[in-house]
Enzyme design. Structure first.
Site, PDB file in Angstrom:
ATOM      1  N   CYS A  88      -7.565 -26.944   7.779  1.00  0.00           N
ATOM      2  CA  CYS A  88      -6.329 -25.746   8.364  1.00  0.00           C
ATOM      3  C   CYS A  88      -6.231 -27.042   9.954  1.00  0.00           C
ATOM      4  O   CYS A  88      -6.573 -27.634  10.227  1.00  0.00           O
ATOM      5  CB  CYS A  88      -6.554 -24.440   8.467  1.00  0.00           C
ATOM      6  SG  CYS A  88      -7.327 -24.639   9.982  1.00  0.00           S
ATOM      7  N   ASP A 129      -7.727  -6.707   0.891  1.00  0.00           N
ATOM      8  CA  ASP A 129      -6.826  -7.630   1.707  1.00  0.00           C
ATOM      9  C   ASP A 129      -7.740  -6.644   3.114  1.00  0.00           C
ATOM     10  O   ASP A 129      -8.462  -5.391   3.245  1.00  0.00           O
ATOM     11  CB  ASP A 129      -5.493  -6.457   1.500  1.00  0.00           C
ATOM     12  CG  ASP A 129      -5.935  -4.551   2.412  1.00  0.00           C
ATOM     13  OD1 ASP A 129      -6.860  -3.824   1.435  1.00  0.00           O
ATOM     14  OD2 ASP A 129      -5.639  -4.351   2.741  1.00  0.00           O
ATOM     15  N   ASP A 182       0.565  -0.844  -0.163  1.00  0.00           N
ATOM     16  CA  ASP A 182      -0.107  -0.053   0.007  1.00  0.00           C
ATOM     17  C   ASP A 182       1.210   0.764   0.179  1.00  0.00           C
ATOM     18  O   ASP A 182       1.937   1.636   0.599  1.00  0.00           O
ATOM     19  CB  ASP A 182      -1.018   0.042   1.508  1.00  0.00           C
ATOM     20  CG  ASP A 182      -2.161   0.721   1.410  1.00  0.00           C
ATOM     21  OD1 ASP A 182      -1.964   2.483  -0.107  1.00  0.00           O
ATOM     22  OD2 ASP A 182      -3.034   1.408   2.373  1.00  0.00           O
ATOM     23  N   HIS A 193      -6.190 -20.348  11.691  1.00  0.00           N
ATOM     24  CA  HIS A 193      -7.916 -21.022  10.646  1.00  0.00           C
ATOM     25  C   HIS A 193      -8.341 -19.577   9.894  1.00  0.00           C
ATOM     26  O   HIS A 193      -8.701 -20.096   9.238  1.00  0.00           O
ATOM     27  CB  HIS A 193      -8.140 -21.072  12.545  1.00  0.00           C
ATOM     28  CG  HIS A 193      -9.961 -21.253  11.910  1.00  0.00           C
ATOM     29  ND1 HIS A 193     -10.673 -22.548  10.953  1.00  0.00           N
ATOM     30  CD2 HIS A 193     -10.911 -19.944  11.801  1.00  0.00           C
ATOM     31  CE1 HIS A 193     -11.977 -22.221  10.865  1.00  0.00           C
ATOM     32  NE2 HIS A 193     -12.447 -20.553  11.013  1.00  0.00           N
ATOM     33  N   CYS A 235     -13.488 -27.288   8.269  1.00  0.00           N
ATOM     34  CA  CYS A 235     -11.830 -26.793   7.873  1.00  0.00           C
ATOM     35  C   CYS A 235     -11.052 -27.900   8.195  1.00  0.00           C
ATOM     36  O   CYS A 235     -11.306 -28.037   8.752  1.00  0.00           O
ATOM     37  CB  CYS A 235     -11.777 -25.736   8.652  1.00  0.00           C
ATOM     38  SG  CYS A 235      -9.953 -24.267   8.268  1.00  0.00           S
ATOM     39  N   CYS A 264      -7.344 -26.958  12.957  1.00  0.00           N
ATOM     40  CA  CYS A 264      -8.456 -27.715  13.299  1.00  0.00           C
ATOM     41  C   CYS A 264      -8.425 -28.652  13.209  1.00  0.00           C
ATOM     42  O   CYS A 264      -9.241 -30.100  13.175  1.00  0.00           O
ATOM     43  CB  CYS A 264      -9.982 -26.901  11.754  1.00  0.00           C
ATOM     44  SG  CYS A 264      -9.927 -25.094  12.152  1.00  0.00           S
TER      45      CYS A 264
END
Lengths: 395, 395
Positions: free
Chosen positions: B331, B291, B88, B360, B329, B334
């Site tokens: 991930c 974002d 940015d 997560h 999930c 999880c």
């Protein structure tokens, strides 16, 4: 549960056999007080080479409580750590953290440092709590004195520690704790391996109960305590109440009188120690196991242990350094990051800095033990010890 | 640098080609303000599926400075991230974080929020800073208005934003920035792979400079700004100054008037957005890139995004839950941890809780984009959108 493989002077190399893997000694256990090594995942801790860690009965009893952890499958599953775990009894924490502590021969009562609630621990309840946690090695309730302690009080605390050790042992036997009562570590197929046990299921679990030698800084009390505990025949012996301000000379002297009283075929654990120098001094005197918050606490403050001494990551001289934290280290932090970045993280107050230096420091302590072990196996521990001291020029 | 692969209504699926990999769109970029996704290693961020992240010119200019990062091999190497990075411009941060901000047609001057020192940014210097950082996508300095903003001031800020965009573009061309001047991402052989690019070296680097559409909540100003930027011909277009308090209805209205002005063959990036609902609303209106700090900031506060809605990990009802955070999930959080443990970590104030829920949440946002993309490719985005809204019953 212990195999002595080699000695070099008084220094020993061995193996501690636990339900969660065979641990090479000398071993350093990182501290996961609240069922987490602060800032790191268990995968990261395993990646730094640690195979056994310490957690605290006192903290876990207060929060979340042993029944909650048991309901969630025991401490190993709760925190996703498939390596070995030793749980401290809470004795040290009661005397250092709690308020309004009252000690009687029955046990200790105190106010929780979290919410002020009244809590009681007895030798029996401390064994029951650790049975529910399902740690691999449990410690009996002991009375840990501060420094300095008058001789009379040191004797009283030592006597109580021995009496409590005997009651802990009797309670554990009466309750029939052994293979049948301990919580197996359930390993979920979908969970990531952290590879310590090669993914093997641990079908049964026999928790070992150590004895703890107290006696403050009085050699005769240390000797008497050790002898009386050895009579009770524990599978391992801890040495407590040291590194509380008495200084390395007194600590070493206490080790020199205590360790020879302990059986050669049982592991010896020096509680809460310490800086690398102290670890090597203790190994030279026959100690096998250690735990300390130093690598993680110092890591969070930006102090890194390296092969050339302690470096302070916040120091401006690292700002544009493309060097790794320690050129002779192969931990994930040293493989992937440069000092300039680590310095930026600390300066910017970013948690990742704490995590990366904690990770490196754990790897440093693990490797120090591995190096010491190799030196013992090849009969050159004394030279290794001297070389290490000489190498630590950076301060 | 953009390939449009499929449309479904106004929703688009595409590919953004960067020097650090081809990024499937819609894409969500986690925010690494100070060259770190807070509490996580880049390996963990990559493990959550993220392929592109955002960092901030404003923060990195103030600390550690772009020259330091350039001396350390550029932003990718500095933070050990081999995926793509968008930086940015600092426009938003100057107006939201800095003190005593003064805007002239030349640029902005302000007091650093860190040490109060006087700093100046111009359209030219912001391009130079980002060239030194070596990000894959750079943003021009813009003037970001707050909500509400009077029409006169909104026009003035929009005019300035367009003028600055033109100067940024001219400066970048004049400096001959393209393949030759950008910093290649040095990949050290000894560094761990985070596998985003299959370990390929990136020999050259062409940074893309986007334009930023401003115009506050005035449709005609938004349209005019978009048209004038398109005349300048940027490789991508951002939509800034939204999600600053105007509410989803006004934001969606602004997207509806702005997006049709932007060329179909260029990526569209909605800055700083946002909650899952807003992301899908924006995708439905033709936006490709996002974002937001939401997954990581909320993660640190114990708020988890799940397939059934937001759950609060500090809630007592999770104390003995053996459920994963989100049963649908996969991930690392999880797969390896249960709600009971996560709740304990938050209650005990342990950083690992922040890290695991942040991880997560990033995986959740990444998967939401993947699912949206799949729906677009198969012509059922509208149904997917409606189903998602319906699924979010937990609050």
């Amino acid at each position: 549960m212990f195999r002595l493989l080699a000695t070099d002077g008084l220094a020993r190399a061995g193996e501690l056999i636990t339900p969660h893997g065979t641990i090479s000694t000398p071993v350093f256990m990182p501290v996961g007080t609240q069922a987490t090594i602060k800032t790191l995942t268990p995968e990261q801790v395993a990646g730094a080479g640690a195979k056994m860690l310490l957690s605290n009965t006192y903290h876990l009893h207060l929060r979340p409580g042993e029944d909650t952890i048991a309901a969630l499958g025991g401490l190993h599953r709760f925190m996703n750590w498939s390596g070995a775990i030793l749980t401290d009894s809470g004795g040290f924490q009661v005397f250092s953290l709690a308020e309004l502590t009252k000690v009687t021969d029955a046990g200790v009562s105190f106010r929780s440092h979290i919410d002020g609630s009244l809590v009681e621990l007895t030798p029996e309840s401390v064994v029951d709590i650790q049975a529910k946690l399902g740690s691999d090695v449990m410690m009996p309730l002991d009375e840990c004195t501060s420094f300095p302690t008058p001789r009379d009080y040191a004797r009283e605390a030592m006597e109580r520690t021995v009496a409590w050790a005997a009651r802990s042992r009797a309670h554990r036997r009466m309750r029939g704790m052994g293979r049948q009562e301990c919580l197996p570590h359930r390993r979920d197929e979908t969970r990531a391996e952290n590879t310590i046990n090669g993914g093997a299921d641990i079908p049964v679990c026999a928790q070992a109960l150590f004895g703890i030698v107290q006696g403050a800084t009085y050699p005769d009390l240390r000797v008497e305590c050790a002898r009386r505990l050895v009579e009770l025949d524990f599978p391992g012996y801890a040495i407590g109440g040291l590194s509380v301000g008495e200084g390395p000379e007194v600590m070493n002297r206490m080790l020199e009188v205590t360790v020879p009283e302990l059986p050669a075929d049982k592991p010896r654990y020096l509680m809460g120690v310490g800086p690398p120098d102290d670890l090597l001094d203790a190994i030279a005197r026959g100690v096998d196991m250690f735990d300390c918050v130093l690598p993680t606490r110092n890591g969070r403050n930006g102090f890194a242990f390296t092969s050339t001494g302690i470096i302070r990551m916040k120091n401006a001289r690292h700002a544009r350094s493309t060097e790794p934290l320690d050129a002779s280290c192969d931990c994930p932090t040293c493989r992937n990051y440069e000092r300039g970045y680590l310095r930026h993280l600390f300066r910017a107050g970013e948690i990742l800095g704490m995590a990366l230096v904690s990770l490196h420091n754990i790897a440093f302590f693990v490797r120090l033990m591995e190096d010491a072990r190799r030196a013992i196996m090849t009969g050159r521990f004394k030279e290794f010890h001297a070389e290490f001291i000489q190498s630590q020029t950076e301060r």
